[in-house]
Design a protein around this motif. Sequence first.
Motif, PDB file in Angstrom:
ATOM      1  N   ALA A 124     -41.844  15.268  22.178  1.00  0.00           N
ATOM      2  CA  ALA A 124     -41.558  14.175  22.923  1.00  0.00           C
ATOM      3  C   ALA A 124     -40.272  13.546  22.217  1.00  0.00           C
ATOM      4  CB  ALA A 124     -42.663  13.027  22.868  1.00  0.00           C
ATOM      5  N   ALA A 125     -39.946  13.573  21.043  1.00  0.00           N
ATOM      6  CA  ALA A 125     -38.775  12.880  20.553  1.00  0.00           C
ATOM      7  C   ALA A 125     -37.662  13.912  21.044  1.00  0.00           C
ATOM      8  CB  ALA A 125     -39.210  13.218  18.879  1.00  0.00           C
ATOM      9  N   ALA A 126     -37.520  15.234  21.341  1.00  0.00           N
ATOM     10  CA  ALA A 126     -36.689  15.898  21.911  1.00  0.00           C
ATOM     11  C   ALA A 126     -36.645  15.825  23.562  1.00  0.00           C
ATOM     12  CB  ALA A 126     -36.651  17.290  21.533  1.00  0.00           C
ATOM     13  N   GLY A 127     -37.517  14.612  24.074  1.00  0.00           N
ATOM     14  CA  GLY A 127     -37.398  14.670  25.578  1.00  0.00           C
ATOM     15  C   GLY A 127     -38.650  15.133  26.342  1.00  0.00           C
ATOM     16  N   GLY A 128     -39.370  15.915  25.592  1.00  0.00           N
ATOM     17  CA  GLY A 128     -40.609  16.368  26.289  1.00  0.00           C
ATOM     18  C   GLY A 128     -40.090  17.378  27.148  1.00  0.00           C
ATOM     19  N   GLY A 129     -41.260  18.145  27.986  1.00  0.00           N
ATOM     20  CA  GLY A 129     -40.855  19.122  29.208  1.00  0.00           C
ATOM     21  C   GLY A 129     -41.108  20.390  28.768  1.00  0.00           C
ATOM     22  N   ALA A 130     -41.449  21.366  29.836  1.00  0.00           N
ATOM     23  CA  ALA A 130     -41.753  22.567  29.587  1.00  0.00           C
ATOM     24  C   ALA A 130     -40.655  23.724  29.285  1.00  0.00           C
ATOM     25  CB  ALA A 130     -42.549  23.235  30.530  1.00  0.00           C
ATOM     26  N   LEU A 131     -40.779  24.366  28.723  1.00  0.00           N
ATOM     27  CA  LEU A 131     -39.588  25.958  28.488  1.00  0.00           C
ATOM     28  C   LEU A 131     -40.110  26.973  28.865  1.00  0.00           C
ATOM     29  CD1 LEU A 131     -39.120  24.777  24.589  1.00  0.00           C
ATOM     30  CD2 LEU A 131     -37.379  24.540  26.250  1.00  0.00           C
ATOM     31  N   GLU A 132     -39.089  27.884  29.168  1.00  0.00           N
ATOM     32  CA  GLU A 132     -39.350  29.336  29.333  1.00  0.00           C
ATOM     33  C   GLU A 132     -39.549  29.958  28.063  1.00  0.00           C
ATOM     34  OE1 GLU A 132     -39.686  31.401  32.225  1.00  0.00           O
ATOM     35  OE2 GLU A 132     -39.492  29.587  33.567  1.00  0.00           O
ATOM     36  N   ARG A 133     -40.028  31.099  27.780  1.00  0.00           N
ATOM     37  CA  ARG A 133     -40.175  31.850  26.560  1.00  0.00           C
ATOM     38  C   ARG A 133     -39.485  33.418  27.018  1.00  0.00           C
ATOM     39  NH1 ARG A 133     -46.317  31.293  25.002  1.00  0.00           N
ATOM     40  NH2 ARG A 133     -45.401  32.704  23.368  1.00  0.00           N
ATOM     41  N   LEU A 134     -38.816  33.525  26.333  1.00  0.00           N
ATOM     42  CA  LEU A 134     -37.595  34.766  26.688  1.00  0.00           C
ATOM     43  C   LEU A 134     -38.830  36.307  26.486  1.00  0.00           C
ATOM     44  CD1 LEU A 134     -35.019  35.933  27.398  1.00  0.00           C
ATOM     45  CD2 LEU A 134     -34.942  36.674  24.926  1.00  0.00           C
ATOM     46  N   LEU A 135     -38.728  36.809  27.601  1.00  0.00           N
ATOM     47  CA  LEU A 135     -39.685  37.901  28.187  1.00  0.00           C
ATOM     48  C   LEU A 135     -41.058  37.623  27.788  1.00  0.00           C
ATOM     49  CD1 LEU A 135     -37.432  40.793  26.298  1.00  0.00           C
ATOM     50  CD2 LEU A 135     -37.629  40.189  28.805  1.00  0.00           C
ATOM     51  N   GLY A 136     -41.513  36.245  27.865  1.00  0.00           N
ATOM     52  CA  GLY A 136     -42.998  35.933  27.658  1.00  0.00           C
ATOM     53  C   GLY A 136     -43.287  35.837  26.092  1.00  0.00           C
ATOM     54  N   VAL A 137     -42.337  35.863  25.575  1.00  0.00           N
ATOM     55  CA  VAL A 137     -42.737  35.700  23.870  1.00  0.00           C
ATOM     56  C   VAL A 137     -41.978  34.276  23.468  1.00  0.00           C
ATOM     57  CG1 VAL A 137     -42.696  36.815  21.751  1.00  0.00           C
ATOM     58  CG2 VAL A 137     -42.873  38.069  23.665  1.00  0.00           C
ATOM     59  N   GLY A 138     -40.753  34.378  23.130  1.00  0.00           N
ATOM     60  CA  GLY A 138     -40.069  33.236  22.501  1.00  0.00           C
ATOM     61  C   GLY A 138     -40.512  33.097  21.040  1.00  0.00           C
ATOM     62  N   CYS A 139     -40.038  33.931  20.101  1.00  0.00           N
ATOM     63  CA  CYS A 139     -40.616  34.015  18.867  1.00  0.00           C
ATOM     64  C   CYS A 139     -39.627  33.654  17.676  1.00  0.00           C
ATOM     65  CB  CYS A 139     -41.268  35.308  18.363  1.00  0.00           C
ATOM     66  SG  CYS A 139     -40.194  36.606  18.480  1.00  0.00           S
ATOM     67  N   PHE A 140     -38.417  32.848  18.141  1.00  0.00           N
ATOM     68  CA  PHE A 140     -37.774  32.251  16.925  1.00  0.00           C
ATOM     69  C   PHE A 140     -38.121  30.917  16.795  1.00  0.00           C
ATOM     70  CE2 PHE A 140     -33.827  34.848  18.763  1.00  0.00           C
ATOM     71  CZ  PHE A 140     -34.176  36.134  17.912  1.00  0.00           C
ATOM     72  N   VAL A 141     -39.372  30.932  16.102  1.00  0.00           N
ATOM     73  CA  VAL A 141     -40.018  29.674  15.853  1.00  0.00           C
ATOM     74  C   VAL A 141     -41.061  29.983  15.056  1.00  0.00           C
ATOM     75  CG1 VAL A 141     -41.678  30.130  17.921  1.00  0.00           C
ATOM     76  CG2 VAL A 141     -41.368  27.940  17.221  1.00  0.00           C
ATOM     77  N   SER A 142     -41.585  28.939  14.310  1.00  0.00           N
ATOM     78  CA  SER A 142     -42.549  29.220  13.193  1.00  0.00           C
ATOM     79  C   SER A 142     -43.986  29.669  13.521  1.00  0.00           C
ATOM     80  CB  SER A 142     -42.850  28.018  12.078  1.00  0.00           C
ATOM     81  OG  SER A 142     -43.275  26.996  12.979  1.00  0.00           O
ATOM     82  N   HIS A 143     -44.394  29.462  14.820  1.00  0.00           N
ATOM     83  CA  HIS A 143     -45.656  29.783  15.356  1.00  0.00           C
ATOM     84  C   HIS A 143     -45.662  30.034  16.693  1.00  0.00           C
ATOM     85  CE1 HIS A 143     -46.477  27.258  11.887  1.00  0.00           C
ATOM     86  NE2 HIS A 143     -47.818  27.826  11.894  1.00  0.00           N
ATOM     87  N   ILE A 335     -32.388  47.712   9.029  1.00  0.00           N
ATOM     88  CA  ILE A 335     -32.212  46.057   9.032  1.00  0.00           C
ATOM     89  C   ILE A 335     -30.978  45.598   8.236  1.00  0.00           C
ATOM     90  CG2 ILE A 335     -33.306  44.112   8.025  1.00  0.00           C
ATOM     91  CD1 ILE A 335     -35.994  45.343   8.564  1.00  0.00           C
ATOM     92  N   ALA A 336     -29.576  45.269   8.560  1.00  0.00           N
ATOM     93  CA  ALA A 336     -28.705  45.227   8.231  1.00  0.00           C
ATOM     94  C   ALA A 336     -28.482  43.891   7.483  1.00  0.00           C
ATOM     95  CB  ALA A 336     -27.489  45.274   9.125  1.00  0.00           C
ATOM     96  N   ARG A 337     -29.150  42.827   7.858  1.00  0.00           N
ATOM     97  CA  ARG A 337     -28.965  41.483   7.143  1.00  0.00           C
ATOM     98  C   ARG A 337     -30.226  40.632   7.689  1.00  0.00           C
ATOM     99  NH1 ARG A 337     -24.035  38.259  10.019  1.00  0.00           N
ATOM    100  NH2 ARG A 337     -24.494  38.907  12.251  1.00  0.00           N
ATOM    101  N   ARG A 338     -30.484  39.524   6.833  1.00  0.00           N
ATOM    102  CA  ARG A 338     -31.504  38.515   7.141  1.00  0.00           C
ATOM    103  C   ARG A 338     -30.858  37.204   7.043  1.00  0.00           C
ATOM    104  NH1 ARG A 338     -32.663  42.662   4.300  1.00  0.00           N
ATOM    105  NH2 ARG A 338     -34.700  44.049   4.546  1.00  0.00           N
ATOM    106  N   VAL A 339     -31.512  36.383   7.798  1.00  0.00           N
ATOM    107  CA  VAL A 339     -30.931  34.858   8.216  1.00  0.00           C
ATOM    108  C   VAL A 339     -32.153  34.161   8.206  1.00  0.00           C
ATOM    109  CG1 VAL A 339     -28.781  35.574   9.173  1.00  0.00           C
ATOM    110  CG2 VAL A 339     -30.788  34.831  10.789  1.00  0.00           C
ATOM    111  N   ALA A 340     -31.950  32.865   7.780  1.00  0.00           N
ATOM    112  CA  ALA A 340     -33.112  31.922   8.070  1.00  0.00           C
ATOM    113  C   ALA A 340     -32.897  31.291   9.466  1.00  0.00           C
ATOM    114  CB  ALA A 340     -32.764  30.736   7.181  1.00  0.00           C
ATOM    115  N   LEU A 341     -34.092  30.724  10.023  1.00  0.00           N
ATOM    116  CA  LEU A 341     -34.105  30.011  11.188  1.00  0.00           C
ATOM    117  C   LEU A 341     -32.939  29.217  11.563  1.00  0.00           C
ATOM    118  CD1 LEU A 341     -35.908  30.303  14.031  1.00  0.00           C
ATOM    119  CD2 LEU A 341     -37.017  28.427  13.254  1.00  0.00           C
ATOM    120  N   GLU A 342     -32.845  28.373  10.536  1.00  0.00           N
ATOM    121  CA  GLU A 342     -31.661  27.032  10.528  1.00  0.00           C
ATOM    122  C   GLU A 342     -30.526  27.828  11.066  1.00  0.00           C
ATOM    123  OE1 GLU A 342     -35.319  26.108   9.116  1.00  0.00           O
ATOM    124  OE2 GLU A 342     -34.152  27.571   8.056  1.00  0.00           O
TER     125      GLU A 342
END
Length: 362
Positions: A124-143, A335-342
Amino acid sequence: VAPAEPIEALGVVLERRGEPPRLVPLVVAAPGAGEVRVRMAAAGVCHTDLMAVRDARSVPVLLGHEGAGRIEAVGEGVDPRRIGEPVVLAWRLPCGACRRCRAGRAEHCDAGTPAANGGLRRAAAAGGGALERLLGVGCFVSHVVMPAAAAIPVPRDTPLEVAAVVGCAVATGVGAALWTARVAPGESVAVWGAGAVGLNVVSGARIAGASPIVAVDPSAERRADALARGATHAAHPGEASAAIAAAGGAVDHAFDVVGEPETMRAGLAALARGGQLVLIGAAPRDAVLSFHPRAFMSAQHRITGCIYGSVHPATHLPRLLDWAADGTLPVAAQIARRVALEDLPELFGEPPTGERTVVELR
Ligand SMILES: [Zn+2]
Ligand SMILES: [Zn+2]
Protein backbone atom coordinates in the motif's frame (compact mmCIF):
# COMPACT_ATOMS: atom_id res chain seq x y z
CA VAL A 1 0.16 -26.13 10.99
CA ALA A 2 -1.16 -22.59 11.55
CA PRO A 3 -2.24 -20.75 8.38
CA ALA A 4 0.46 -18.45 7.02
CA GLU A 5 0.01 -14.68 6.99
CA PRO A 6 0.88 -12.36 4.07
CA ILE A 7 4.35 -10.88 4.44
CA GLU A 8 6.12 -7.78 3.19
CA ALA A 9 9.18 -8.10 0.99
CA LEU A 10 11.32 -6.02 -1.36
CA GLY A 11 11.33 -7.11 -5.00
CA VAL A 12 13.18 -5.98 -8.14
CA VAL A 13 10.45 -4.58 -10.38
CA LEU A 14 10.66 -3.22 -13.90
CA GLU A 15 8.23 -0.29 -13.90
CA ARG A 16 8.82 0.98 -17.44
CA ARG A 17 10.63 -0.45 -20.47
CA GLY A 18 13.93 1.24 -21.16
CA GLU A 19 14.55 2.15 -17.52
CA PRO A 20 16.46 0.14 -14.94
CA PRO A 21 14.30 -1.86 -12.51
CA ARG A 22 13.98 -0.69 -8.92
CA LEU A 23 13.42 -2.14 -5.48
CA VAL A 24 9.73 -1.98 -4.65
CA PRO A 25 7.98 -2.96 -1.39
CA LEU A 26 5.60 -5.86 -2.08
CA VAL A 27 3.12 -7.95 -0.15
CA VAL A 28 3.53 -11.70 -0.72
CA ALA A 29 0.29 -13.59 -0.11
CA ALA A 30 -0.17 -16.63 2.07
CA PRO A 31 -0.09 -19.80 -0.05
CA GLY A 32 -3.52 -20.77 -1.39
CA ALA A 33 -4.86 -24.26 -2.07
CA GLY A 34 -2.24 -26.37 -3.84
CA GLU A 35 0.43 -23.71 -3.37
CA VAL A 36 3.62 -23.33 -1.38
CA ARG A 37 5.46 -20.24 -0.22
CA VAL A 38 9.20 -20.46 -0.76
CA ARG A 39 11.79 -18.51 1.21
CA MET A 40 14.22 -17.77 -1.62
CA ALA A 41 17.92 -18.46 -1.12
CA ALA A 42 19.41 -17.75 -4.55
CA ALA A 43 18.30 -16.55 -7.96
CA GLY A 44 20.27 -16.49 -11.19
CA VAL A 45 20.31 -13.43 -13.42
CA CYS A 46 19.42 -14.73 -16.86
CA HIS A 47 19.58 -13.02 -20.26
CA THR A 48 15.76 -13.03 -20.25
CA ASP A 49 15.75 -10.79 -17.15
CA LEU A 50 18.19 -8.36 -18.74
CA MET A 51 16.28 -8.37 -22.07
CA ALA A 52 13.01 -7.59 -20.28
CA VAL A 53 14.17 -4.01 -19.86
CA ARG A 54 14.03 -3.75 -23.65
CA ASP A 55 11.08 -5.95 -24.55
CA ALA A 56 8.99 -7.05 -21.55
CA ARG A 57 5.52 -8.05 -22.74
CA SER A 58 3.90 -6.05 -19.96
CA VAL A 59 4.94 -3.79 -17.10
CA PRO A 60 5.18 -3.47 -14.18
CA VAL A 61 6.78 -6.89 -13.84
CA LEU A 62 8.69 -8.55 -11.00
CA LEU A 63 11.90 -9.90 -12.57
CA GLY A 64 13.72 -13.19 -11.88
CA HIS A 65 12.79 -16.68 -13.04
CA GLU A 66 15.59 -19.08 -12.09
CA GLY A 67 15.65 -19.56 -8.36
CA ALA A 68 15.84 -21.93 -5.43
CA GLY A 69 14.96 -21.79 -1.76
CA ARG A 70 13.12 -23.63 0.98
CA ILE A 71 9.40 -24.20 1.41
CA GLU A 72 8.35 -22.23 4.49
CA ALA A 73 4.55 -22.51 4.31
CA VAL A 74 2.04 -24.70 2.48
CA GLY A 75 -1.57 -24.12 1.44
CA GLU A 76 -4.54 -26.43 1.70
CA GLY A 77 -4.00 -29.85 0.16
CA VAL A 78 -0.20 -29.70 0.23
CA ASP A 79 1.69 -32.14 2.47
CA PRO A 80 2.89 -30.10 5.49
CA ARG A 81 5.93 -32.37 5.68
CA ARG A 82 7.24 -30.38 2.69
CA ILE A 83 7.89 -27.40 5.00
CA GLY A 84 11.66 -26.96 5.13
CA GLU A 85 12.21 -28.84 1.87
CA PRO A 86 14.82 -27.30 -0.47
CA VAL A 87 13.32 -26.71 -3.92
CA VAL A 88 14.12 -25.26 -7.32
CA LEU A 89 11.41 -23.31 -9.14
CA ALA A 90 10.27 -24.52 -12.55
CA TRP A 91 9.13 -21.72 -14.85
CA ARG A 92 6.99 -24.02 -16.94
CA LEU A 93 4.43 -26.34 -15.45
CA PRO A 94 2.71 -28.75 -17.84
CA CYS A 95 -0.97 -29.32 -17.02
CA GLY A 96 -0.69 -33.12 -17.40
CA ALA A 97 -4.19 -33.33 -18.86
CA CYS A 98 -4.18 -31.76 -22.34
CA ARG A 99 -3.72 -33.82 -25.50
CA ARG A 100 -0.02 -32.92 -25.75
CA CYS A 101 0.70 -33.84 -22.15
CA ARG A 102 -1.19 -37.11 -22.55
CA ALA A 103 0.86 -37.83 -25.69
CA GLY A 104 4.13 -37.40 -23.75
CA ARG A 105 4.78 -33.96 -25.24
CA ALA A 106 4.50 -31.93 -22.05
CA GLU A 107 7.11 -29.50 -23.43
CA HIS A 108 4.42 -28.33 -25.85
CA CYS A 109 1.69 -27.89 -23.23
CA ASP A 110 -0.21 -24.64 -23.64
CA ALA A 111 -0.59 -24.19 -19.89
CA GLY A 112 2.97 -22.92 -19.81
CA THR A 113 3.86 -20.59 -17.00
CA PRO A 114 3.35 -21.89 -13.48
CA ALA A 115 1.95 -19.07 -11.39
CA ALA A 116 -0.99 -16.94 -12.16
CA ASN A 117 0.03 -13.32 -11.85
CA GLY A 118 -1.34 -13.39 -8.36
CA GLY A 119 0.36 -14.21 -5.13
CA LEU A 120 1.80 -10.77 -4.67
CA ARG A 121 0.97 -7.11 -4.99
CA ARG A 122 2.64 -3.78 -4.49
CA ALA A 123 2.53 -2.71 -0.86
CA ALA A 124 0.00 0.00 0.00
CA ALA A 125 2.88 2.36 0.84
CA ALA A 126 4.14 1.87 -2.75
CA GLY A 127 0.76 2.68 -4.27
CA GLY A 128 -0.79 -0.81 -4.18
CA GLY A 129 -1.82 -2.70 -7.31
CA ALA A 130 -1.08 -5.97 -9.07
CA LEU A 131 2.15 -6.94 -10.79
CA GLU A 132 3.15 -9.34 -13.53
CA ARG A 133 5.68 -12.01 -12.61
CA LEU A 134 8.31 -12.70 -15.25
CA LEU A 135 7.67 -16.13 -16.83
CA GLY A 136 5.15 -16.78 -14.07
CA VAL A 137 7.84 -16.77 -11.39
CA GLY A 138 9.31 -13.39 -10.40
CA CYS A 139 11.89 -14.49 -7.85
CA PHE A 140 14.09 -11.43 -7.30
CA VAL A 141 12.37 -11.16 -3.92
CA SER A 142 12.74 -12.86 -0.56
CA HIS A 143 9.57 -15.00 -0.83
CA VAL A 144 7.40 -16.33 -3.66
CA VAL A 145 4.14 -18.24 -3.82
CA MET A 146 4.12 -21.03 -6.40
CA PRO A 147 2.02 -24.07 -7.28
CA ALA A 148 3.42 -26.95 -5.21
CA ALA A 149 4.18 -28.90 -8.40
CA ALA A 150 6.44 -26.11 -9.68
CA ALA A 151 8.64 -26.39 -6.58
CA ILE A 152 10.86 -29.34 -7.49
CA PRO A 153 12.73 -31.06 -4.60
CA VAL A 154 16.50 -30.55 -4.49
CA PRO A 155 18.93 -33.02 -2.83
CA ARG A 156 19.79 -31.66 0.62
CA ASP A 157 23.53 -31.42 -0.03
CA THR A 158 23.14 -29.44 -3.27
CA PRO A 159 23.96 -25.73 -2.77
CA LEU A 160 20.83 -23.72 -3.55
CA GLU A 161 22.76 -21.35 -5.84
CA VAL A 162 23.66 -24.40 -7.94
CA ALA A 163 20.01 -25.52 -7.95
CA ALA A 164 18.94 -22.02 -9.04
CA VAL A 165 21.20 -22.09 -12.10
CA VAL A 166 20.09 -25.63 -12.96
CA GLY A 167 16.54 -24.20 -13.02
CA CYS A 168 17.06 -22.27 -16.24
CA ALA A 169 20.51 -21.88 -17.82
CA VAL A 170 21.50 -25.53 -17.34
CA ALA A 171 18.05 -26.90 -18.12
CA THR A 172 17.80 -24.81 -21.29
CA GLY A 173 21.27 -25.62 -22.63
CA VAL A 174 21.63 -29.27 -21.69
CA GLY A 175 17.96 -29.89 -22.49
CA ALA A 176 18.33 -28.34 -25.95
CA ALA A 177 20.89 -31.03 -26.85
CA LEU A 178 19.29 -33.97 -25.05
CA TRP A 179 15.56 -33.36 -25.24
CA THR A 180 14.89 -30.81 -27.99
CA ALA A 181 17.43 -31.99 -30.58
CA ARG A 182 17.76 -35.53 -29.18
CA VAL A 183 21.42 -35.64 -30.21
CA ALA A 184 22.53 -39.27 -30.63
CA PRO A 185 25.98 -40.81 -30.00
CA GLY A 186 28.38 -40.09 -32.85
CA GLU A 187 26.32 -37.25 -34.33
CA SER A 188 28.06 -33.97 -35.07
CA VAL A 189 27.18 -30.67 -33.43
CA ALA A 190 28.03 -26.99 -33.87
CA VAL A 191 27.01 -24.37 -31.31
CA TRP A 192 26.92 -20.62 -32.03
CA GLY A 193 27.38 -18.71 -28.79
CA ALA A 194 29.41 -20.08 -25.85
CA GLY A 195 27.93 -18.00 -23.02
CA ALA A 196 26.07 -19.42 -20.03
CA VAL A 197 23.50 -21.34 -22.09
CA GLY A 198 25.78 -22.23 -25.02
CA LEU A 199 28.32 -23.89 -22.73
CA ASN A 200 25.50 -26.01 -21.36
CA VAL A 201 24.54 -27.01 -24.91
CA VAL A 202 28.16 -28.18 -25.31
CA SER A 203 27.84 -30.18 -22.07
CA GLY A 204 24.57 -31.70 -23.23
CA ALA A 205 26.11 -32.69 -26.57
CA ARG A 206 29.04 -34.27 -24.73
CA ILE A 207 26.69 -36.22 -22.42
CA ALA A 208 24.83 -37.40 -25.54
CA GLY A 209 28.09 -38.74 -26.99
CA ALA A 210 28.28 -36.33 -29.92
CA SER A 211 31.51 -35.87 -31.87
CA PRO A 212 32.77 -33.58 -33.20
CA ILE A 213 31.38 -30.68 -31.15
CA VAL A 214 32.34 -27.30 -32.62
CA ALA A 215 31.83 -24.19 -30.48
CA VAL A 216 31.70 -20.82 -32.26
CA ASP A 217 32.23 -17.60 -30.31
CA PRO A 218 34.16 -14.34 -30.84
CA SER A 219 35.65 -14.51 -27.32
CA ALA A 220 38.87 -16.52 -26.95
CA GLU A 221 38.09 -17.00 -23.26
CA ARG A 222 34.70 -18.49 -24.00
CA ARG A 223 36.18 -20.72 -26.69
CA ALA A 224 38.62 -22.04 -24.07
CA ASP A 225 35.68 -22.62 -21.70
CA ALA A 226 33.88 -24.56 -24.43
CA LEU A 227 36.92 -26.80 -25.01
CA ALA A 228 37.09 -27.42 -21.25
CA ARG A 229 33.42 -28.42 -21.29
CA GLY A 230 33.91 -31.03 -23.99
CA ALA A 231 33.90 -29.21 -27.32
CA THR A 232 36.34 -30.90 -29.71
CA HIS A 233 36.90 -27.73 -31.76
CA ALA A 234 36.37 -24.02 -31.17
CA ALA A 235 36.35 -21.22 -33.72
CA HIS A 236 35.86 -17.48 -34.15
CA PRO A 237 32.61 -16.82 -36.12
CA GLY A 238 34.66 -15.67 -39.08
CA GLU A 239 36.40 -19.04 -39.21
CA ALA A 240 33.40 -21.21 -38.33
CA SER A 241 32.85 -22.79 -41.73
CA ALA A 242 36.55 -23.63 -42.13
CA ALA A 243 36.60 -25.14 -38.63
CA ILE A 244 33.48 -27.21 -39.32
CA ALA A 245 34.99 -28.43 -42.59
CA ALA A 246 38.21 -29.35 -40.77
CA ALA A 247 36.19 -31.17 -38.09
CA GLY A 248 34.66 -33.48 -40.68
CA GLY A 249 32.19 -31.41 -42.67
CA ALA A 250 28.54 -30.48 -42.31
CA VAL A 251 26.87 -31.15 -38.96
CA ASP A 252 23.78 -33.06 -37.87
CA HIS A 253 22.79 -30.39 -35.33
CA ALA A 254 23.43 -26.65 -35.31
CA PHE A 255 22.38 -24.65 -32.25
CA ASP A 256 21.90 -20.91 -32.35
CA VAL A 257 22.24 -19.48 -28.86
CA VAL A 258 22.90 -15.95 -30.13
CA GLY A 259 19.48 -14.97 -31.45
CA GLU A 260 20.71 -13.12 -34.55
CA PRO A 261 19.56 -13.99 -38.10
CA GLU A 262 23.22 -13.90 -39.21
CA THR A 263 24.24 -16.75 -36.88
CA MET A 264 21.04 -18.65 -37.68
CA ARG A 265 21.92 -18.51 -41.40
CA ALA A 266 25.44 -19.69 -40.59
CA GLY A 267 23.91 -22.59 -38.67
CA LEU A 268 21.62 -23.49 -41.59
CA ALA A 269 24.56 -23.34 -44.01
CA ALA A 270 26.51 -25.78 -41.82
CA LEU A 271 23.84 -28.51 -41.82
CA ALA A 272 24.35 -31.96 -43.30
CA ARG A 273 21.51 -33.68 -45.15
CA GLY A 274 18.69 -34.27 -42.66
CA GLY A 275 20.29 -31.89 -40.18
CA GLN A 276 18.42 -29.57 -37.88
CA LEU A 277 18.93 -26.03 -36.67
CA VAL A 278 17.73 -25.46 -33.11
CA LEU A 279 16.88 -21.87 -32.17
CA ILE A 280 17.55 -21.15 -28.49
CA GLY A 281 18.79 -17.56 -28.41
CA ALA A 282 15.97 -15.02 -28.08
CA ALA A 283 15.94 -12.91 -31.22
CA PRO A 284 14.61 -9.33 -31.17
CA ARG A 285 10.81 -9.55 -31.55
CA ASP A 286 10.95 -7.95 -35.03
CA ALA A 287 13.83 -10.05 -36.39
CA VAL A 288 13.24 -11.93 -39.67
CA LEU A 289 15.16 -14.99 -40.90
CA SER A 290 15.26 -15.60 -44.66
CA PHE A 291 16.57 -18.77 -46.31
CA HIS A 292 16.30 -20.68 -49.58
CA PRO A 293 13.38 -23.10 -49.19
CA ARG A 294 14.29 -25.12 -52.29
CA ALA A 295 17.70 -26.08 -50.98
CA PHE A 296 16.20 -26.56 -47.51
CA MET A 297 13.62 -28.98 -48.92
CA SER A 298 16.16 -30.90 -50.99
CA ALA A 299 18.49 -31.32 -48.04
CA GLN A 300 15.58 -32.37 -45.78
CA HIS A 301 16.54 -29.82 -43.17
CA ARG A 302 14.57 -28.84 -40.09
CA ILE A 303 14.40 -25.72 -37.92
CA THR A 304 13.19 -26.27 -34.36
CA GLY A 305 12.30 -23.66 -31.77
CA CYS A 306 13.42 -24.42 -28.25
CA ILE A 307 12.40 -22.97 -24.92
CA TYR A 308 13.53 -24.34 -21.57
CA GLY A 309 15.36 -27.22 -23.29
CA SER A 310 12.03 -29.03 -23.79
CA VAL A 311 12.38 -30.22 -20.19
CA HIS A 312 9.61 -32.00 -18.36
CA PRO A 313 10.47 -30.31 -15.06
CA ALA A 314 9.34 -33.03 -12.65
CA THR A 315 11.48 -35.71 -14.32
CA HIS A 316 14.31 -33.80 -15.96
CA LEU A 317 15.25 -31.23 -13.29
CA PRO A 318 16.04 -33.99 -10.72
CA ARG A 319 18.24 -35.70 -13.33
CA LEU A 320 20.12 -32.45 -14.01
CA LEU A 321 20.52 -31.91 -10.26
CA ASP A 322 22.02 -35.41 -9.96
CA TRP A 323 24.48 -34.58 -12.76
CA ALA A 324 25.38 -31.35 -10.98
CA ALA A 325 26.00 -33.34 -7.77
CA ASP A 326 28.15 -36.06 -9.34
CA GLY A 327 30.26 -33.63 -11.38
CA THR A 328 28.90 -34.60 -14.80
CA LEU A 329 27.81 -30.96 -15.09
CA PRO A 330 30.21 -28.37 -13.63
CA VAL A 331 27.51 -25.98 -12.40
CA ALA A 332 29.22 -24.28 -9.46
CA ALA A 333 32.08 -23.24 -11.76
CA GLN A 334 29.57 -21.40 -13.98
CA ILE A 335 28.72 -18.90 -11.27
CA ALA A 336 30.95 -15.91 -11.97
CA ARG A 337 29.74 -13.49 -9.29
CA ARG A 338 27.31 -12.98 -6.47
CA VAL A 339 25.35 -9.85 -5.61
CA ALA A 340 22.91 -8.79 -2.91
CA LEU A 341 19.32 -8.01 -3.93
CA GLU A 342 19.87 -4.33 -3.11
CA ASP A 343 22.73 -4.15 -5.62
CA LEU A 344 20.87 -5.92 -8.43
CA PRO A 345 19.14 -2.93 -10.10
CA GLU A 346 22.44 -1.22 -10.94
CA LEU A 347 23.64 -4.37 -12.68
CA PHE A 348 20.99 -3.72 -15.34
CA GLY A 349 22.84 -0.58 -16.38
CA GLU A 350 25.99 -2.55 -17.23
CA PRO A 351 26.57 -4.24 -20.58
CA PRO A 352 25.69 -7.96 -20.29
CA THR A 353 28.81 -10.08 -19.92
CA GLY A 354 27.21 -13.46 -20.51
CA GLU A 355 28.64 -14.58 -17.17
CA ARG A 356 26.27 -16.05 -14.65
CA THR A 357 25.51 -13.76 -11.71
CA VAL A 358 23.62 -15.15 -8.74
CA VAL A 359 21.58 -13.01 -6.37
CA GLU A 360 22.04 -14.06 -2.77
CA LEU A 361 18.70 -13.68 -1.07
CA ARG A 362 19.63 -14.07 2.56
ZN1 LIG B 1 16.37 -18.01 -18.03
ZN1 LIG C 1 -0.81 -29.93 -20.90
